[in-house]
Motif scaffolding. Structure first.
Motif, PDB file in Angstrom:
ATOM      1  N   MET A 355      34.570   7.922  31.632  1.00 16.62           N
ATOM      2  CA  MET A 355      34.659   9.244  30.999  1.00 16.62           C
ATOM      3  C   MET A 355      36.064   9.491  30.423  1.00 16.62           C
ATOM      4  O   MET A 355      36.210   9.849  29.251  1.00 16.62           O
ATOM      5  CB  MET A 355      34.327  10.339  32.010  1.00 16.62           C
ATOM      6  N   THR A 356      37.107   9.294  31.238  1.00 13.25           N
ATOM      7  CA  THR A 356      38.471   9.566  30.745  1.00 13.25           C
ATOM      8  C   THR A 356      38.816   8.624  29.593  1.00 13.25           C
ATOM      9  O   THR A 356      39.374   9.039  28.583  1.00 13.25           O
ATOM     10  CB  THR A 356      39.517   9.412  31.873  1.00 13.25           C
ATOM     11  N   HIS A 357      38.412   7.351  29.739  1.00 17.00           N
ATOM     12  CA  HIS A 357      38.710   6.342  28.714  1.00 17.00           C
ATOM     13  C   HIS A 357      38.025   6.687  27.392  1.00 17.00           C
ATOM     14  O   HIS A 357      38.578   6.456  26.316  1.00 17.00           O
ATOM     15  CB  HIS A 357      38.244   4.965  29.212  1.00 17.00           C
ATOM     16  N   ALA A 358      36.811   7.251  27.464  1.00 14.55           N
ATOM     17  CA  ALA A 358      36.082   7.591  26.235  1.00 14.55           C
ATOM     18  C   ALA A 358      36.901   8.530  25.364  1.00 14.55           C
ATOM     19  O   ALA A 358      36.951   8.381  24.142  1.00 14.55           O
ATOM     20  CB  ALA A 358      34.738   8.231  26.587  1.00 14.55           C
ATOM     21  N   PHE A 359      37.576   9.491  25.989  1.00 16.17           N
ATOM     22  CA  PHE A 359      38.347  10.467  25.207  1.00 16.17           C
ATOM     23  C   PHE A 359      39.613   9.842  24.620  1.00 16.17           C
ATOM     24  O   PHE A 359      39.864   9.933  23.420  1.00 16.17           O
ATOM     25  CB  PHE A 359      38.695  11.683  26.077  1.00 16.17           C
ATOM     26  N   PHE A 360      40.418   9.188  25.481  1.00 12.29           N
ATOM     27  CA  PHE A 360      41.688   8.706  24.914  1.00 12.29           C
ATOM     28  C   PHE A 360      41.514   7.476  24.036  1.00 12.29           C
ATOM     29  O   PHE A 360      42.302   7.240  23.123  1.00 12.29           O
ATOM     30  CB  PHE A 360      42.804   8.536  25.968  1.00 12.29           C
ATOM     31  N   LYS A 361      40.462   6.693  24.274  1.00 15.91           N
ATOM     32  CA  LYS A 361      40.250   5.535  23.399  1.00 15.91           C
ATOM     33  C   LYS A 361      39.680   5.971  22.055  1.00 15.91           C
ATOM     34  O   LYS A 361      40.063   5.439  21.003  1.00 15.91           O
ATOM     35  CB  LYS A 361      39.334   4.517  24.087  1.00 15.91           C
ATOM     36  N   ALA A 362      38.782   6.957  22.051  1.00 15.52           N
ATOM     37  CA  ALA A 362      38.302   7.506  20.772  1.00 15.52           C
ATOM     38  C   ALA A 362      39.486   8.089  20.006  1.00 15.52           C
ATOM     39  O   ALA A 362      39.616   7.912  18.792  1.00 15.52           O
ATOM     40  CB  ALA A 362      37.243   8.579  21.022  1.00 15.52           C
ATOM     41  N   LEU A 363      40.376   8.767  20.725  1.00 15.27           N
ATOM     42  CA  LEU A 363      41.572   9.352  20.107  1.00 15.27           C
ATOM     43  C   LEU A 363      42.445   8.263  19.473  1.00 15.27           C
ATOM     44  O   LEU A 363      42.910   8.410  18.338  1.00 15.27           O
ATOM     45  CB  LEU A 363      42.362  10.127  21.166  1.00 15.27           C
ATOM     46  N   LEU A 364      42.650   7.156  20.196  1.00 18.01           N
ATOM     47  CA  LEU A 364      43.504   6.079  19.675  1.00 18.01           C
ATOM     48  C   LEU A 364      42.870   5.406  18.455  1.00 18.01           C
ATOM     49  O   LEU A 364      43.557   5.080  17.481  1.00 18.01           O
ATOM     50  CB  LEU A 364      43.789   5.050  20.768  1.00 18.01           C
ATOM     51  N   PHE A 365      41.556   5.195  18.491  1.00 18.40           N
ATOM     52  CA  PHE A 365      40.884   4.595  17.330  1.00 18.40           C
ATOM     53  C   PHE A 365      40.966   5.511  16.117  1.00 18.40           C
ATOM     54  O   PHE A 365      41.265   5.076  15.006  1.00 18.40           O
ATOM     55  CB  PHE A 365      39.414   4.300  17.660  1.00 18.40           C
ATOM     56  N   LEU A 366      40.676   6.798  16.336  1.00 20.65           N
ATOM     57  CA  LEU A 366      40.702   7.735  15.213  1.00 20.65           C
ATOM     58  C   LEU A 366      42.135   7.942  14.726  1.00 20.65           C
ATOM     59  O   LEU A 366      42.370   8.123  13.523  1.00 20.65           O
ATOM     60  CB  LEU A 366      40.057   9.066  15.611  1.00 20.65           C
ATOM     61  N   GLY A 367      43.105   7.906  15.665  1.00 21.23           N
ATOM     62  CA  GLY A 367      44.520   7.972  15.273  1.00 21.23           C
ATOM     63  C   GLY A 367      44.895   6.766  14.415  1.00 21.23           C
ATOM     64  O   GLY A 367      45.590   6.894  13.399  1.00 21.23           O
ATOM     65  N   ALA A 368      44.404   5.576  14.815  1.00 24.44           N
ATOM     66  CA  ALA A 368      44.662   4.360  14.026  1.00 24.44           C
ATOM     67  C   ALA A 368      44.055   4.499  12.632  1.00 24.44           C
ATOM     68  O   ALA A 368      44.674   4.130  11.624  1.00 24.44           O
ATOM     69  CB  ALA A 368      44.079   3.139  14.739  1.00 24.44           C
ATOM     70  N   GLY A 369      42.854   5.073  12.570  1.00 22.41           N
ATOM     71  CA  GLY A 369      42.199   5.292  11.276  1.00 22.41           C
ATOM     72  C   GLY A 369      42.989   6.259  10.412  1.00 22.41           C
ATOM     73  O   GLY A 369      43.115   6.080   9.190  1.00 22.41           O
ATOM     74  N   SER A 370      43.540   7.294  11.044  1.00 22.71           N
ATOM     75  CA  SER A 370      44.351   8.274  10.314  1.00 22.71           C
ATOM     76  C   SER A 370      45.603   7.603   9.742  1.00 22.71           C
ATOM     77  O   SER A 370      45.989   7.850   8.593  1.00 22.71           O
ATOM     78  CB  SER A 370      44.743   9.421  11.257  1.00 22.71           C
ATOM     79  N   VAL A 371      46.224   6.725  10.538  1.00 25.81           N
ATOM     80  CA  VAL A 371      47.396   5.973  10.063  1.00 25.81           C
ATOM     81  C   VAL A 371      46.998   5.077   8.883  1.00 25.81           C
ATOM     82  O   VAL A 371      47.708   5.017   7.869  1.00 25.81           O
ATOM     83  CB  VAL A 371      48.000   5.118  11.208  1.00 25.81           C
ATOM     84  N   ILE A 372      45.840   4.409   9.003  1.00 27.59           N
ATOM     85  CA  ILE A 372      45.375   3.527   7.915  1.00 27.59           C
ATOM     86  C   ILE A 372      45.197   4.331   6.622  1.00 27.59           C
ATOM     87  O   ILE A 372      45.585   3.895   5.537  1.00 27.59           O
ATOM     88  CB  ILE A 372      44.053   2.826   8.318  1.00 27.59           C
ATOM     89  N   MET A 373      44.628   5.551   6.756  1.00 31.20           N
ATOM     90  CA  MET A 373      44.475   6.406   5.572  1.00 31.20           C
ATOM     91  C   MET A 373      45.838   6.803   5.007  1.00 31.20           C
ATOM     92  O   MET A 373      46.079   6.738   3.800  1.00 31.20           O
ATOM     93  CB  MET A 373      43.708   7.685   5.942  1.00 31.20           C
ATOM     94  N   GLY A 374      46.742   7.235   5.919  1.00 33.12           N
ATOM     95  CA  GLY A 374      48.073   7.676   5.482  1.00 33.12           C
ATOM     96  C   GLY A 374      48.883   6.556   4.857  1.00 33.12           C
ATOM     97  O   GLY A 374      49.713   6.781   3.974  1.00 33.12           O
ATOM     98  N   MET A 375      48.625   5.319   5.325  1.00 33.70           N
ATOM     99  CA  MET A 375      49.356   4.151   4.808  1.00 33.70           C
ATOM    100  C   MET A 375      48.625   3.514   3.626  1.00 33.70           C
ATOM    101  O   MET A 375      48.849   2.339   3.315  1.00 33.70           O
ATOM    102  CB  MET A 375      49.510   3.097   5.924  1.00 33.70           C
ATOM    103  N   HIS A 376      47.721   4.249   3.006  1.00 33.91           N
ATOM    104  CA  HIS A 376      46.992   3.749   1.836  1.00 33.91           C
ATOM    105  C   HIS A 376      46.239   2.465   2.159  1.00 33.91           C
ATOM    106  O   HIS A 376      46.281   1.487   1.430  1.00 33.91           O
ATOM    107  CB  HIS A 376      47.945   3.557   0.644  1.00 33.91           C
TER     108      HIS A 376
END
Length: 677
Positions: A355-376
């Motif tokens: 349960m705890t991992h689901a939240f912070f790992k989803a956060l890290l993946f989506l954060g990585a995706g946000s960085v990918i978008m920001g970095m073109h």
């Protein structure tokens, strides 16, 4: 007290995402001529998942506060002899918690996808797939029988195949989704054997009826000897079921599909690898705890597999340069931790970490995706740096996710991860010693690769213009020029990040008492405390969330995590020449890690080619040569040849027959003359 939960409300939970998926899939894709457009497609699918989340939250409230339960058949679709094949729901604390995790993370991913997939031609198709994925996972966790569990199990496998290969014009994506599908078939073969053995010996598919007969299963022998030991049926059943979990939950050596599945779009990485498909195996073992408790041999096997995955997959995260692959190997390692907890009979701790991992790992993946978008759409962390000042929301949420992942006291990951380490420490099983070493060493490794990624992306010098391949192609196949400053992502991306960051920080602190040491899982997860005392000893050591956090500051895991962060800071911020020097010095080790322990090579060149050679041999040698050539074609050829010979003898001419008779008499006379000599 099942009257507080109505069957129609529960039925609406999986059907709402299914309705969204069907509408977006049929009317929103080119197959249906895209009648409803993008806005209506994402509105319908998000609404479906939102309804499922609200109903799941209401269900959890009823279960946790009012003690409500539901275990009934909704529909019987076939009866074979005495075996009933049914659609039914079992709603208890484990199910209700899983429903909330799956629907919440899925809702965040749906909202995030509006921003991430904005430029993609398959926008509506993607929304249809992720809603269908949510439906499949809900069917899996809500089922009250093994058949429905297997249906959900296969459905998440199928939809993950569609999602990983979402960009079907990209060869690497097609290879990755086929790999995921085939590796999961290997695990599912074991899983269905386990289900078959249960049905063969109990005559039922219903969980409750199977568990009622668990004691009998535990006394039946099995006609196998392993290392001179008699095998018990329950051990064979549990190992077969766990092989299914090894495929779905990506445990060594069936883990090879998960890193490659990063070829799909980032939102599905968060959905598949944080909250849904990979947690199905962990959930299934926890649900089957009355069976697993009867077999120490199976629990030892689970401990060994989990500890290998937790430690050795973490090592691979250290050398990755693709931002998504670092997080993927982190997922593999954390799934190993959950598996170790299962092996130590700390099922509730495994589910708590799930349960705890689901939240912070989803956060890290989506954060990585946000960085990918920001970095073109650059994914290589070597060509990032200093992103913090351009993307403040992505930076702070990613930092919170990383702190939760490495087990910082008071963060959610700390409570679940430290509980796993302690539970393994208290386990009396022979494999627990190695497992305890692996999960302790894994803490340092996790902290090192997590903050290596964090520092390289968010701190230090900006390295955007140093990329030798500055004009490259992104996931979508579009060309992008890296000579732009990064930019913060739109609100549809940052809002899910903030909403996921909140539980990543606080949910462990709030829920550890009821989930591990209270009555939350009472009557749901079964532990034989006399033989497996880890949970009982863990409970005796627990003195509240705050006390655990304060004590955590003095323990080995905390200082190992600090050491990992400090070393990564020194190597990548203070003395960036050091990693290259270490790589040169330990080139063979780096080569081994670069090739992922050569497991892909072994799978492709030895196992796959061996299986193919065996298949070709059986086809050419067995089917074509022996069956077709010798038995089928050979038999008529022999008959034809005999007939041809006989036809020459039976000519129908009298003088031929007379000649044969004279010759026969001559031969007989010669024979008697020779004999009488």
């Amino acid at each position: 007290m099942s009257q507080t939960l109505s069957a129609s409300t529960l039925l609406a939970v999986p059907l709402a995402p299914l309705a969204g998926a069907v509408l977006a899939g049929i009317f929103g894709t080119t197959f249906g001529g895209n009648w409803i457009g993008r806005r209506l497609s994402h509105t319908l699918t998000i609404l479906g998942v939102f309804v499922a989340f609200v109903l799941s939250a209401m269900t959890l409230k009823s279960v946790a506060l009012d003690g409500a339960r539901f275990n009934e058949t909704i529909y019987t679709w076939m009866v074979v002899g005495g075996l009933k094949m049914e659609v039914g729901f079992l709603i208890d604390s484990l199910t209700a918690m899983m429903m909330c995790v799956v629907t919440f993370v899925s809702l965040m991913v749906h909202i995030y996808t509006i921003g991430y997939m904005e430029e993609d031609d398959g926008y509506n198709r993607f929304f249809a797939y992720i809603s269908l994925f949510t439906f499949s996972m809900l069917i899996l966790v809500m089922s009250n029988n093994l058949l429905q569990l297997f249906f959900g199990w296969e459905a998440v496998g199928l939809v993950s195949y569609l999602l990983i290969g979402f960009w079907f014009n990209k060869p690497t994506a097609i290879f990755a989704n086929m790999k995921a599908f085939l590796v999961n078939r290997v695990g599912d073969f074991g899983f269905i054997l386990g289900i078959g053995l249960i049905v063969a010996y109990t005559g039922t598919l219903n969980y409750g009826e199977v568990f009622a007969k668990a004691g009998e299963l535990g006394t039946i022998g099995f006609p196998w000897y392993v290392m001179g030991q008699d095998m018990m049926l329950i051990t064979v059943i549990c190992v077969c079921l766990f092989i299914g979990a090894m495929g779905k939950s990506a445990q060594f050596p069936l883990h090879v599909w998960l890193p490659d599945s990063m070829e799909g779009p980032t939102p599905i990485s968060a959905l598949i690898h944080a909250a849904t498909m990979v947690t199905a195996g962990i959930f299934m073992v926890a649900r089957m705890s009355p069976l697993f408790e009867l077999s120490d041999a199976a629990l030892n096997f689970i401990l060994i597999i989990g500890s290998i995955t937790a430690l050795f997959m973490g090592f691979l995260g250290i050398i990755q340069n693709d931002i998504k692959r670092v997080v993927a190997y982190s997922t593999l390692s954390q799934l190993g931790y959950m598996t170790v907890a299962l092996g130590a009979s700390a099922y509730s701790v495994a589910v708590f970490h799930l349960m705890t991992h689901a939240f912070f790992k989803a956060l890290l993946f989506l954060g990585a995706g946000s960085v990918i978008m920001g970095m073109h759409h650059n994914q290589d962390i070597r060509w990032m740096g200093g992103v913090r000042k351009y993307m403040p929301i992505t930076w702070i949420t990613s930092l919170l996710g990383s702190l939760a992942l490495i087990g910082t006291p008071l963060f959610s990951g700390f409570y679940s991860k430290d509980s796993i380490i302690e539970a393994v420490h208290f386990s009396h099983l022979p494999a627990a010693g190695f497992a305890h070493f692996a999960v302790l060493a894994g803490v340092f490794v996790t902290a090192f690769y997590s903050f290596r990624m964090y520092f390289l992306v968010f701190h230090g010098k900006e390295r955007y213009d140093q990329n030798p391949d500055a004009h490259h192609h992104d996931d979508h196949g579009h060309g992008h020029d890296d000579h732009h400053e990064p930019h913060e992502s739109p609100w549809v991306v940052t809002v899910p990040l903030v909403l996921l960051a909140v539980p990543s920080v606080v949910i462990g602190f709030m829920t550890i008492q009821p989930m591990l040491f209270g009555d939350f899982f009472k009557g749901v997860i079964y532990v034989d405390a006399a033989r497996h005392p880890a949970m009982a000893q863990l409970a005796s050591m627990f003195h509240g969330s705050v006390g655990m956090a304060l004590h955590g500051l003095q323990t080995a895991p905390f200082w190992l995590a600090v050491a990992g962060v400090a070393l990564s800071y020194y190597m990548y911020m203070v003395n960036p020449a050091l990693p290259a020097a270490i790589k040169r010095t330990f080139q063979p080790v780096h080569t081994l890690l670069e090739n992922k322990y050569y497991l892909d090579w072994i799978n492709e060149n030895i196992l796959a080619r061996g299986a193919r050679a065996l298949g070709v041999g059986l086809w050419k040698g067995g089917d074509q040569a022996v069956i077709d050539g010798a038995l089928v074609n050979g038999s008529w050829k022999i008959v034809g040849w005999v007939a041809g010979v006989v036809r020459r003898v039976q000519t129908g001419f009298v003088f031929h027959y007379a000649l044969v008779m004279i010759l026969g008499i001559f031969v007989l006379m010669t024979y008697f003359v020779v004999l009488n000599k």
